[in-house]
Every structure is written in C-alpha cells, then in structure tokens.
Design a protein around this motif. Structure first.
Motif, PDB file in Angstrom:
ATOM      1  N   LEU A  48      -0.291  16.154  31.985  1.00 12.23           N
ATOM      2  CA  LEU A  48      -0.305  17.571  31.592  1.00 12.23           C
ATOM      3  C   LEU A  48       0.996  17.996  30.914  1.00 12.23           C
ATOM      4  CD1 LEU A  48      -2.104  19.089  34.706  1.00 12.23           C
ATOM      5  CD2 LEU A  48      -3.066  18.624  32.445  1.00 12.23           C
ATOM      6  N   VAL A  49       2.115  17.681  31.537  1.00 20.11           N
ATOM      7  CA  VAL A  49       3.411  18.033  30.947  1.00 20.11           C
ATOM      8  C   VAL A  49       3.627  17.247  29.653  1.00 20.11           C
ATOM      9  CG1 VAL A  49       5.917  17.919  31.282  1.00 20.11           C
ATOM     10  CG2 VAL A  49       4.456  18.750  33.118  1.00 20.11           C
ATOM     11  N   GLY A  50       3.192  15.983  29.651  1.00 21.19           N
ATOM     12  CA  GLY A  50       3.347  15.159  28.454  1.00 21.19           C
ATOM     13  C   GLY A  50       2.593  15.707  27.252  1.00 21.19           C
ATOM     14  N   LEU A  51       1.419  16.264  27.484  1.00 24.48           N
ATOM     15  CA  LEU A  51       0.682  16.900  26.381  1.00 24.48           C
ATOM     16  C   LEU A  51       1.461  18.075  25.806  1.00 24.48           C
ATOM     17  CD1 LEU A  51      -3.029  16.889  27.585  1.00 24.48           C
ATOM     18  CD2 LEU A  51      -2.120  15.829  25.498  1.00 24.48           C
ATOM     19  N   LEU A  52       1.980  18.920  26.691  1.00 27.02           N
ATOM     20  CA  LEU A  52       2.783  20.063  26.234  1.00 27.02           C
ATOM     21  C   LEU A  52       4.059  19.583  25.540  1.00 27.02           C
ATOM     22  CD1 LEU A  52       2.357  22.345  29.371  1.00 27.02           C
ATOM     23  CD2 LEU A  52       1.191  22.558  27.152  1.00 27.02           C
ATOM     24  N   TYR A  53       4.671  18.566  26.092  1.00 27.89           N
ATOM     25  CA  TYR A  53       5.885  17.995  25.508  1.00 27.89           C
ATOM     26  C   TYR A  53       5.596  17.444  24.114  1.00 27.89           C
ATOM     27  CZ  TYR A  53       9.846  14.764  25.026  1.00 27.89           C
ATOM     28  OH  TYR A  53      10.943  14.078  24.583  1.00 27.89           O
ATOM     29  N   THR A  54       4.509  16.717  23.984  1.00 26.83           N
ATOM     30  CA  THR A  54       4.119  16.165  22.691  1.00 26.83           C
ATOM     31  C   THR A  54       3.896  17.278  21.671  1.00 26.83           C
ATOM     32  OG1 THR A  54       3.141  14.225  23.732  1.00 26.83           O
ATOM     33  CG2 THR A  54       2.372  14.742  21.529  1.00 26.83           C
ATOM     34  N   ALA A  55       3.281  18.363  22.106  1.00 25.39           N
ATOM     35  CA  ALA A  55       3.014  19.495  21.213  1.00 25.39           C
ATOM     36  C   ALA A  55       4.275  20.281  20.872  1.00 25.39           C
ATOM     37  CB  ALA A  55       1.989  20.419  21.850  1.00 25.39           C
ATOM     38  N   SER A  56       5.342  20.126  21.660  1.00 26.44           N
ATOM     39  CA  SER A  56       6.566  20.896  21.418  1.00 26.44           C
ATOM     40  C   SER A  56       7.432  20.299  20.312  1.00 26.44           C
ATOM     41  CB  SER A  56       7.373  21.011  22.713  1.00 26.44           C
ATOM     42  OG  SER A  56       7.999  19.785  23.048  1.00 26.44           O
TER      43      SER A  56
END
Length: 147
Positions: A81-89
């Motif tokens: 979950l955090v990795g998806l947001l991180y990737t999108a950032s």
C-alpha cells in the motif's frame, strides 16, 4: 500529460511487490506441509485428511510457520500500500530500487531466520530493516504531499 503507466518506477515496484506477495502466499503451502507431516490440524473436518494419525492439536513447527506467515501479512500489506503511494509520488529510480530491494531482501531473510530458528537478533534485525524501509517510503510520501 504522462499517465500512471509511464512511471519508470512502476515496473520495478510491480516486480518486488509481486515477489513478496508470492512469498507470503507460499507460506500457506508451507503451513499445510507442516500440518500434514505432523498430523496436527486446527479444525475437526481437517482431521479426515490424515486418517488414523490426524488429531486436533498444535505443534511448534506448525505454529512457527503460522507466526512467520502472520508477520508477513503484517508487513507485506503495508509495504504494498505505501509502495503504491510512494511510486506515485515520483521518487528517483535509484531511491525506489533501494527501498524495494532492501524490503524484499529483509523479508526473505526474515523467513529464513524464522523457519530455521536462526539465533536472535537475526530475525529481529531483518524485521526492523524491512519495517524501516516501509517507514522511509511513507515519510517520502508524506513529505512530498501537496496539502
């Protein structure tokens, strides 16, 4: 405007996230293997799988695998979950790869340390390293947020 699939980090995240999710899924089969070989089951209807030698009980090797699996669930889901947001950032590819590889390596080593009962602090340190990688990604997401 660049789409989400133009993100150069996404294929790498997809690879490492899939690796740790598959590792987590594999723990179900490891649990089943230990239950079958030890003849211990959690539910009465499962005892019929091993007629004559099955019983409802607990076994340390089964419980060890189950605890490892639970620990995976507690860590892999937040990473994804955090990795998806991180990737999108929009992180740099090198920074993202470092986070993804550290987490994946830490989780693989954690499983080895758990299943083979390596002496502490090996398991604890591998947990902490993976946890810190996820926290670092979360910090980067929050610090790049436009609020």
């Amino acid at each position: 405007m660049a789409g989400v699939f133009d993100n150069p980090v996404l294929p790498y995240f997809a690879f490492y996230a899939t690796m740790v999710v598959l590792k987590t899924m594999a723990m179900s089969f490891v649990t089943t293997f230990h239950r079958r070989t030890k003849g211990v089951f959690a539910n009465p209807e499962d005892v019929g799988i091993a007629p004559g030698k099955g019983k409802i009980a607990t076994d340390e090797s089964v419980e060890r695998v189950r605890r490892c699996h639970l620990n995976d669930l507690e860590n892999v889901i937040p990473f994804v979950l955090v990795g998806l947001l991180y990737t999108a950032s929009g992180p740099s590819l090198s920074s993202a790869l470092l986070h993804f590889r550290i987490f994946t390596g830490a989780r693989i080593f954690h499983t080895i340390a758990y299943l083979f009962a390596l002496p502490q602090p090996s398991r604890g340190l591998s947990f902490l390293v993976g946890y810190l990688a996820t926290l670092s990604m979360a910090y980067n997401v929050l610090s790049s947020a436009k609020y």
